[in-house]
Design a protein around this motif. Sequence first.
Motif, PDB file in Angstrom:
ATOM      1  N   ASP A 293     -12.056 -10.089 -14.473  1.00  0.00           N
ATOM      2  CA  ASP A 293     -10.616  -9.855 -14.735  1.00  0.00           C
ATOM      3  C   ASP A 293     -10.161  -8.600 -15.232  1.00  0.00           C
ATOM      4  O   ASP A 293     -11.063  -7.822 -15.500  1.00  0.00           O
ATOM      5  CB  ASP A 293      -9.857 -10.783 -15.439  1.00  0.00           C
ATOM      6  CG  ASP A 293     -10.623 -11.176 -17.015  1.00  0.00           C
ATOM      7  OD1 ASP A 293     -11.181 -10.079 -17.322  1.00  0.00           O
ATOM      8  OD2 ASP A 293     -10.394 -12.006 -17.811  1.00  0.00           O
ATOM      9  N   ALA A 294      -8.895  -8.299 -15.454  1.00  0.00           N
ATOM     10  CA  ALA A 294      -8.369  -7.113 -15.891  1.00  0.00           C
ATOM     11  C   ALA A 294      -8.043  -7.080 -17.345  1.00  0.00           C
ATOM     12  O   ALA A 294      -7.169  -7.935 -17.520  1.00  0.00           O
ATOM     13  CB  ALA A 294      -7.493  -6.433 -15.089  1.00  0.00           C
ATOM     14  N   VAL A 295      -8.169  -6.031 -18.049  1.00  0.00           N
ATOM     15  CA  VAL A 295      -7.620  -6.184 -19.654  1.00  0.00           C
ATOM     16  C   VAL A 295      -6.221  -5.487 -19.217  1.00  0.00           C
ATOM     17  O   VAL A 295      -5.339  -5.998 -19.872  1.00  0.00           O
ATOM     18  CB  VAL A 295      -8.253  -4.973 -20.560  1.00  0.00           C
ATOM     19  CG1 VAL A 295      -7.484  -4.827 -21.886  1.00  0.00           C
ATOM     20  CG2 VAL A 295      -9.658  -5.679 -20.608  1.00  0.00           C
ATOM     21  N   GLY A 296      -5.977  -4.323 -18.500  1.00  0.00           N
ATOM     22  CA  GLY A 296      -4.560  -3.933 -18.297  1.00  0.00           C
ATOM     23  C   GLY A 296      -4.692  -2.491 -17.586  1.00  0.00           C
ATOM     24  O   GLY A 296      -6.077  -2.014 -17.136  1.00  0.00           O
ATOM     25  N   LEU A 297      -3.676  -1.883 -17.253  1.00  0.00           N
ATOM     26  CA  LEU A 297      -3.851  -0.326 -16.797  1.00  0.00           C
ATOM     27  C   LEU A 297      -2.438   0.374 -17.104  1.00  0.00           C
ATOM     28  O   LEU A 297      -1.466  -0.067 -17.694  1.00  0.00           O
ATOM     29  CB  LEU A 297      -3.573  -0.677 -15.171  1.00  0.00           C
ATOM     30  CG  LEU A 297      -2.616  -1.260 -14.227  1.00  0.00           C
ATOM     31  CD1 LEU A 297      -1.364  -0.722 -14.433  1.00  0.00           C
ATOM     32  CD2 LEU A 297      -3.073  -1.760 -12.975  1.00  0.00           C
ATOM     33  N   THR A 298      -2.944   1.628 -16.953  1.00  0.00           N
ATOM     34  CA  THR A 298      -1.787   2.828 -17.128  1.00  0.00           C
ATOM     35  C   THR A 298      -1.270   3.267 -15.768  1.00  0.00           C
ATOM     36  O   THR A 298      -2.049   3.333 -14.936  1.00  0.00           O
ATOM     37  CB  THR A 298      -2.104   3.954 -18.206  1.00  0.00           C
ATOM     38  OG1 THR A 298      -3.232   4.471 -17.419  1.00  0.00           O
ATOM     39  CG2 THR A 298      -2.580   3.229 -19.163  1.00  0.00           C
ATOM     40  N   VAL A 299      -0.212   3.761 -15.468  1.00  0.00           N
ATOM     41  CA  VAL A 299       0.446   4.400 -14.384  1.00  0.00           C
ATOM     42  C   VAL A 299       1.074   5.614 -14.636  1.00  0.00           C
ATOM     43  O   VAL A 299       1.878   5.884 -15.460  1.00  0.00           O
ATOM     44  CB  VAL A 299       1.586   3.447 -13.803  1.00  0.00           C
ATOM     45  CG1 VAL A 299       1.976   3.942 -12.567  1.00  0.00           C
ATOM     46  CG2 VAL A 299       0.850   2.037 -13.625  1.00  0.00           C
TER      47      VAL A 299
ATOM     48  N   ALA B 114      -0.882   7.334  -9.904  1.00  0.00           N
ATOM     49  CA  ALA B 114      -2.044   7.490 -10.539  1.00  0.00           C
ATOM     50  C   ALA B 114      -2.430   6.719 -11.425  1.00  0.00           C
ATOM     51  O   ALA B 114      -1.685   6.538 -12.537  1.00  0.00           O
ATOM     52  CB  ALA B 114      -2.401   9.172 -10.899  1.00  0.00           C
ATOM     53  N   ILE B 115      -3.348   5.382 -11.251  1.00  0.00           N
ATOM     54  CA  ILE B 115      -3.394   4.531 -12.011  1.00  0.00           C
ATOM     55  C   ILE B 115      -5.059   4.449 -12.721  1.00  0.00           C
ATOM     56  O   ILE B 115      -5.852   4.823 -11.926  1.00  0.00           O
ATOM     57  CB  ILE B 115      -3.312   3.002 -11.340  1.00  0.00           C
ATOM     58  CG1 ILE B 115      -2.092   3.068 -10.670  1.00  0.00           C
ATOM     59  CG2 ILE B 115      -3.816   2.019 -12.018  1.00  0.00           C
ATOM     60  CD1 ILE B 115      -1.673   1.677 -10.004  1.00  0.00           C
ATOM     61  N   THR B 116      -4.963   4.120 -14.081  1.00  0.00           N
ATOM     62  CA  THR B 116      -6.318   3.874 -14.733  1.00  0.00           C
ATOM     63  C   THR B 116      -6.353   2.425 -15.281  1.00  0.00           C
ATOM     64  O   THR B 116      -5.220   2.115 -15.829  1.00  0.00           O
ATOM     65  CB  THR B 116      -6.214   4.890 -16.014  1.00  0.00           C
ATOM     66  OG1 THR B 116      -6.341   6.198 -15.528  1.00  0.00           O
ATOM     67  CG2 THR B 116      -7.558   4.597 -16.716  1.00  0.00           C
ATOM     68  N   ALA B 117      -7.312   1.746 -14.600  1.00  0.00           N
ATOM     69  CA  ALA B 117      -7.443   0.405 -14.974  1.00  0.00           C
ATOM     70  C   ALA B 117      -8.597   0.313 -15.797  1.00  0.00           C
ATOM     71  O   ALA B 117      -9.526   0.780 -15.875  1.00  0.00           O
ATOM     72  CB  ALA B 117      -7.591  -0.592 -13.729  1.00  0.00           C
ATOM     73  N   ILE B 118      -8.391  -0.900 -16.856  1.00  0.00           N
ATOM     74  CA  ILE B 118      -9.549  -1.057 -17.647  1.00  0.00           C
ATOM     75  C   ILE B 118      -9.995  -2.690 -17.687  1.00  0.00           C
ATOM     76  O   ILE B 118      -9.103  -3.462 -17.641  1.00  0.00           O
ATOM     77  CB  ILE B 118      -9.315  -0.996 -19.242  1.00  0.00           C
ATOM     78  CG1 ILE B 118      -8.751   0.494 -19.426  1.00  0.00           C
ATOM     79  CG2 ILE B 118     -10.075  -1.275 -20.196  1.00  0.00           C
ATOM     80  CD1 ILE B 118      -8.133   0.567 -20.705  1.00  0.00           C
ATOM     81  N   GLY B 119     -11.250  -2.726 -17.360  1.00  0.00           N
ATOM     82  CA  GLY B 119     -11.711  -4.280 -17.351  1.00  0.00           C
ATOM     83  C   GLY B 119     -12.896  -4.473 -18.403  1.00  0.00           C
ATOM     84  O   GLY B 119     -13.479  -3.374 -19.130  1.00  0.00           O
ATOM     85  N   ARG B 120     -13.289  -5.543 -18.616  1.00  0.00           N
ATOM     86  CA  ARG B 120     -14.316  -5.924 -19.587  1.00  0.00           C
ATOM     87  C   ARG B 120     -15.539  -6.616 -18.825  1.00  0.00           C
ATOM     88  O   ARG B 120     -14.992  -7.904 -18.028  1.00  0.00           O
ATOM     89  CB  ARG B 120     -13.713  -6.823 -20.610  1.00  0.00           C
ATOM     90  CG  ARG B 120     -14.586  -7.165 -21.858  1.00  0.00           C
ATOM     91  CD  ARG B 120     -13.490  -7.781 -23.019  1.00  0.00           C
ATOM     92  NE  ARG B 120     -12.819  -8.520 -22.441  1.00  0.00           N
ATOM     93  CZ  ARG B 120     -11.468  -8.564 -22.892  1.00  0.00           C
ATOM     94  NH1 ARG B 120     -10.870  -7.517 -23.509  1.00  0.00           N
ATOM     95  NH2 ARG B 120     -10.706  -9.327 -22.518  1.00  0.00           N
ATOM     96  N   LEU B 121     -16.643  -6.310 -19.078  1.00  0.00           N
ATOM     97  CA  LEU B 121     -17.870  -7.012 -18.674  1.00  0.00           C
ATOM     98  C   LEU B 121     -17.659  -8.356 -19.230  1.00  0.00           C
ATOM     99  O   LEU B 121     -17.648  -8.731 -20.686  1.00  0.00           O
ATOM    100  CB  LEU B 121     -19.183  -6.440 -18.512  1.00  0.00           C
ATOM    101  CG  LEU B 121     -19.133  -5.188 -17.804  1.00  0.00           C
ATOM    102  CD1 LEU B 121     -20.609  -4.487 -18.127  1.00  0.00           C
ATOM    103  CD2 LEU B 121     -18.959  -5.427 -16.436  1.00  0.00           C
ATOM    104  N   PRO B 122     -18.392  -9.459 -18.635  1.00  0.00           N
ATOM    105  CA  PRO B 122     -18.520 -10.874 -18.937  1.00  0.00           C
ATOM    106  C   PRO B 122     -19.529 -11.077 -20.093  1.00  0.00           C
ATOM    107  O   PRO B 122     -19.909 -12.045 -20.383  1.00  0.00           O
ATOM    108  CB  PRO B 122     -18.708 -11.649 -17.831  1.00  0.00           C
ATOM    109  CG  PRO B 122     -19.405 -10.882 -16.956  1.00  0.00           C
ATOM    110  CD  PRO B 122     -18.861  -9.580 -17.065  1.00  0.00           C
ATOM    111  N   GLY B 123     -20.379 -10.265 -20.546  1.00  0.00           N
ATOM    112  CA  GLY B 123     -21.275 -10.302 -21.510  1.00  0.00           C
ATOM    113  C   GLY B 123     -22.516 -11.275 -21.168  1.00  0.00           C
ATOM    114  O   GLY B 123     -22.991 -10.850 -20.074  1.00  0.00           O
ATOM    115  N   ASP B 124     -22.968 -12.455 -21.547  1.00  0.00           N
ATOM    116  CA  ASP B 124     -24.165 -13.304 -21.546  1.00  0.00           C
ATOM    117  C   ASP B 124     -23.859 -13.847 -20.188  1.00  0.00           C
ATOM    118  O   ASP B 124     -24.753 -14.555 -19.689  1.00  0.00           O
ATOM    119  CB  ASP B 124     -24.386 -14.019 -22.408  1.00  0.00           C
ATOM    120  CG  ASP B 124     -23.172 -14.889 -23.004  1.00  0.00           C
ATOM    121  OD1 ASP B 124     -22.104 -14.832 -22.285  1.00  0.00           O
ATOM    122  OD2 ASP B 124     -23.385 -15.704 -23.752  1.00  0.00           O
TER     123      ASP B 124
END
Length: 340
Positions: A92-98, A143-153
């Motif tokens: 999933d995504a954490v969010g993004l800036t535009v 111009a978009i910067t997106a942030i996601g998070r890896l699912p760990g274990d």
Amino acid sequence: MPEGPTLAELGETELIRRLGAFAPLGQFGDDAALLGPALLGPAGGGDLQLVLNTDVLVEDVHFSAATMVAWDVGWRAAAANLSDLAAMGCRDAVGLTVGLVAPGNTTWAWVEEAYAGLTQLLGAHGGVLLGGDCSGGRQRLLAITAIGRLPGDRGGPIRRGDAQPGDQLVCTGAHGLSRLGLAVLRGEALPALAPAVQERAIRAHRRPVPRFDAVAALGASRPVGLPWRVAGCDSSDGLAAAASCLALASGCTALMERQAIPLAPELEGLAAAEDWCLWGGEDFELVLALEPTWAAALVEQLPGTRCIGHMESPLPEGPLVWSDGGEAIPAPSASFQHFG
């Protein structure tokens, strides 16, 4: 003093390689950047790994008023970035800036509609609009910067360079439909197409969906005891380009099976069908290299997924070769090139 080659002469791949010299080793090598403890510092949350990606959608390069309205521009800009997060292993995504650039005569209605499309796509995947900036300019771009998070274990990163000889090459869906949609929107010469086919093709081009579901299926299908090792990227630049990218990054050759290429059924009978499937681009599926038992399990679990070839030790013919004749698969001259 000579100024050196132009960007058109360098091409996108060489430009990115050179820009990577200004970053930590390997930071520019994948669809997005991993921000692990080494970069996040003591407050980074132990083993937490964030994924960061920036992408630019430029008017008259990636979109035009003839091919999509503002709502579609916003949706597609967000989808392209989130697809890169999925290609790195995020679910999933954490969010993004535009960053918005637009001429002064751009209407607020256009901007409002673009952000509405963007936030609707983002909301479907759990993320939020985090902020951004705006500026005047000669043409519109996002111009978009997106942030996601890896699912760990529950999973791990997907890296372009992690393929090994013997891995199966897998893709998560059909290809070529977006290119057909672009042809319809441009009014290119085509055989008569049913209205429903045209509608599906146009939707595929305007409103792609990032394959976070495929990443979840990838984790769920991993055989017990098998280490996490997945090579992959998305197919936004084309199916064949993605396979070639994995091969080059991993020091392998990708052998593709012509009879197994995932041709969208709507392209059957078109003279350009194979080229559009391989090189049309903007389908935003995932192309993965997996250990064979894992590949078989993923194909069984995720509808639409298929094996399209395998990885071998590097061959003199190059990074991308047909398995049934050993011939290199060249890019057509009309395929998209940045700075071309």
